[in-house]
Design a protein around this motif. Sequence first.
Motif, PDB file in Angstrom:
ATOM      1  N   ASN A  23       0.848  -1.188   0.000  1.00 48.32           N
ATOM      2  CA  ASN A  23       0.000   0.000   0.000  1.00 48.32           C
ATOM      3  C   ASN A  23       0.886   1.241   0.000  1.00 48.32           C
ATOM      4  O   ASN A  23       1.855   1.312   0.755  1.00 48.32           O
ATOM      5  CB  ASN A  23      -0.911   0.027   1.227  1.00 48.32           C
ATOM      6  N   TYR A 210     -13.125   5.095 -14.081  1.00 42.45           N
ATOM      7  CA  TYR A 210     -13.233   4.866 -12.646  1.00 42.45           C
ATOM      8  C   TYR A 210     -14.452   3.992 -12.362  1.00 42.45           C
ATOM      9  O   TYR A 210     -15.452   4.025 -13.083  1.00 42.45           O
ATOM     10  CB  TYR A 210     -13.307   6.185 -11.873  1.00 42.45           C
ATOM     11  N   ASN A 211     -14.358   3.195 -11.287  1.00 35.88           N
ATOM     12  CA  ASN A 211     -15.510   2.369 -10.918  1.00 35.88           C
ATOM     13  C   ASN A 211     -16.367   3.027  -9.839  1.00 35.88           C
ATOM     14  O   ASN A 211     -17.464   2.549  -9.547  1.00 35.88           O
ATOM     15  CB  ASN A 211     -15.082   0.958 -10.500  1.00 35.88           C
ATOM     16  N   THR A 286     -12.005   6.114  -7.791  1.00 32.31           N
ATOM     17  CA  THR A 286     -11.312   4.844  -7.586  1.00 32.31           C
ATOM     18  C   THR A 286     -11.340   4.038  -8.877  1.00 32.31           C
ATOM     19  O   THR A 286     -12.372   4.000  -9.570  1.00 32.31           O
ATOM     20  CB  THR A 286     -12.006   4.023  -6.476  1.00 32.31           C
ATOM     21  N   PHE A 287     -10.220   3.434  -9.227  1.00 33.52           N
ATOM     22  CA  PHE A 287     -10.202   2.523 -10.370  1.00 33.52           C
ATOM     23  C   PHE A 287      -9.147   1.448 -10.134  1.00 33.52           C
ATOM     24  O   PHE A 287      -8.279   1.592  -9.267  1.00 33.52           O
ATOM     25  CB  PHE A 287      -9.925   3.260 -11.689  1.00 33.52           C
ATOM     26  N   ASP A 288      -9.264   0.362 -10.880  1.00 31.77           N
ATOM     27  CA  ASP A 288      -8.244  -0.686 -10.792  1.00 31.77           C
ATOM     28  C   ASP A 288      -7.633  -0.918 -12.156  1.00 31.77           C
ATOM     29  O   ASP A 288      -8.220  -0.591 -13.195  1.00 31.77           O
ATOM     30  CB  ASP A 288      -8.814  -1.987 -10.219  1.00 31.77           C
ATOM     31  N   ASP A 289      -6.431  -1.489 -12.163  1.00 33.71           N
ATOM     32  CA  ASP A 289      -5.701  -1.638 -13.420  1.00 33.71           C
ATOM     33  C   ASP A 289      -6.306  -2.697 -14.324  1.00 33.71           C
ATOM     34  O   ASP A 289      -6.242  -2.591 -15.553  1.00 33.71           O
ATOM     35  CB  ASP A 289      -4.229  -1.957 -13.142  1.00 33.71           C
ATOM     36  N   ASN A 336      -3.125   0.397  -3.768  1.00 33.87           N
ATOM     37  CA  ASN A 336      -3.123  -0.896  -3.103  1.00 33.87           C
ATOM     38  C   ASN A 336      -2.883  -1.980  -4.140  1.00 33.87           C
ATOM     39  O   ASN A 336      -3.631  -2.069  -5.123  1.00 33.87           O
ATOM     40  CB  ASN A 336      -4.455  -1.150  -2.394  1.00 33.87           C
ATOM     41  N   SER A 341      -4.223  -7.583  -8.682  1.00 35.32           N
ATOM     42  CA  SER A 341      -4.621  -6.288  -9.236  1.00 35.32           C
ATOM     43  C   SER A 341      -3.997  -5.154  -8.446  1.00 35.32           C
ATOM     44  O   SER A 341      -3.473  -5.343  -7.342  1.00 35.32           O
ATOM     45  CB  SER A 341      -6.151  -6.134  -9.224  1.00 35.32           C
ATOM     46  N   THR A 342      -4.079  -3.948  -9.039  1.00 39.15           N
ATOM     47  CA  THR A 342      -3.682  -2.718  -8.364  1.00 39.15           C
ATOM     48  C   THR A 342      -4.860  -1.760  -8.377  1.00 39.15           C
ATOM     49  O   THR A 342      -5.455  -1.520  -9.427  1.00 39.15           O
ATOM     50  CB  THR A 342      -2.475  -2.056  -9.060  1.00 39.15           C
ATOM     51  N   GLN A 343      -5.198  -1.231  -7.198  1.00 33.75           N
ATOM     52  CA  GLN A 343      -6.312  -0.286  -7.094  1.00 33.75           C
ATOM     53  C   GLN A 343      -5.779   1.097  -6.739  1.00 33.75           C
ATOM     54  O   GLN A 343      -4.883   1.242  -5.896  1.00 33.75           O
ATOM     55  CB  GLN A 343      -7.309  -0.736  -6.028  1.00 33.75           C
ATOM     56  N   TYR A 344      -6.346   2.127  -7.384  1.00 32.39           N
ATOM     57  CA  TYR A 344      -5.945   3.511  -7.169  1.00 32.39           C
ATOM     58  C   TYR A 344      -7.124   4.297  -6.595  1.00 32.39           C
ATOM     59  O   TYR A 344      -8.259   4.159  -7.055  1.00 32.39           O
ATOM     60  CB  TYR A 344      -5.536   4.167  -8.489  1.00 32.39           C
TER      61      TYR A 344
END
Length: 374
Positions: A23, A210-211, A286-289, A336, A341-344
């Motif tokens: 993180n 973004y989610n 927030t989004f993930d790769d 994270n 996965s990677t979350q932003y």
Amino acid sequence: MPKNSWIFDSVGRDITNKVLSMNISQGRTKYLDTYSGGSLTFTINNSNNFASTIDYQSPIVLKSKSDNSEFYEWFWVREITFQDYPGNTGLNTATIICSDWINRSGQINANAKAIAAATTSYGFYIFGDGYGGPLPASMKVAIITSSTQCSASTYTGSVLNYYNYLVNTERGYLVSRIDTLYPISRDAMQSYTPGSVTLGRTTSTTQIAYNSFERIQNGVQYINTATTSPAGLTAQTATNTASVASYGQSFYSSSTVDATETQALGNAQWIANNFNDPYSLRFTCTFDDVAQNATALTAFMQQIFGGVNRSINFKYQVPGGSETTVACVIEGYSINATPESTQYVLNLSPLQYYQFFTLNSSTLGILDTSRLGW
């Protein structure tokens, strides 16, 4: 499968295959916040007690790409917690907490540091190793262009505490990259524009989807009375009387090193006039790769983390409304990552908070949008 990859180095040793999760938290939540510094926390497989070979304050170098074109940051080890499996029969792990550049500067004390009257740029780099410290040689400071004048002083306290005085005086922001702090001035921000990659609701080769996102209105960001307290001078207060009459007083104060009371008053007036709109917004998203177009994700990593210009266009649509695009600055973020996965999570402020009215500019010359600066 994940589209981001992360490379960990500990004093010349590639430890990527030992890392189970990580993180990162850097920057600040919103404009006007003081900086407390960020951190890297990661957990490793410690089956051979490898973590015991990692020394306090030793650097951990983290990259998202080997060619250094994307995320590339130094962190310094602050604490290690060993999770030893009972009976030594299961998976032994260790969690390593590291300080980023800004956080570490808060752990370094200046004792009676003589600071001459000069611009905020001088105030940042005068703490560097080449100018008598107390920052170590491994922590560099970029020299920037700034026209904001600061008073002379003899300072005792943490380096970061004085840097926050400078940020309050300059009204810019701080970015660290590799082993260097970049204090971004108002002068520099006049030329910053968002790159080609945007944040929006759908994916494409030029857009990150973004989610989730939040629009945040008012709160402590709504201000109509501001006081600046310049060191050694009389405090200056500015009030937006129309806003106070309509909504009541909402107060903000800050300590600065403004060189004159006139400059300090201009600082306070800027705050009172720039943040008195009860309908102004800031954002988080927030989004993930995994969900992203690979081309857009690579461009985003290069555009945002490959340099120090953290501005980006943010697109959103309110219920029942049409899509709106706002030029924003990424104030801070958390990342994270696991092997999956990677979350932003990004904290966004409107770019207009940093940029002032410029005659004949299509983006900074719009009345009631671009504020006159001081």
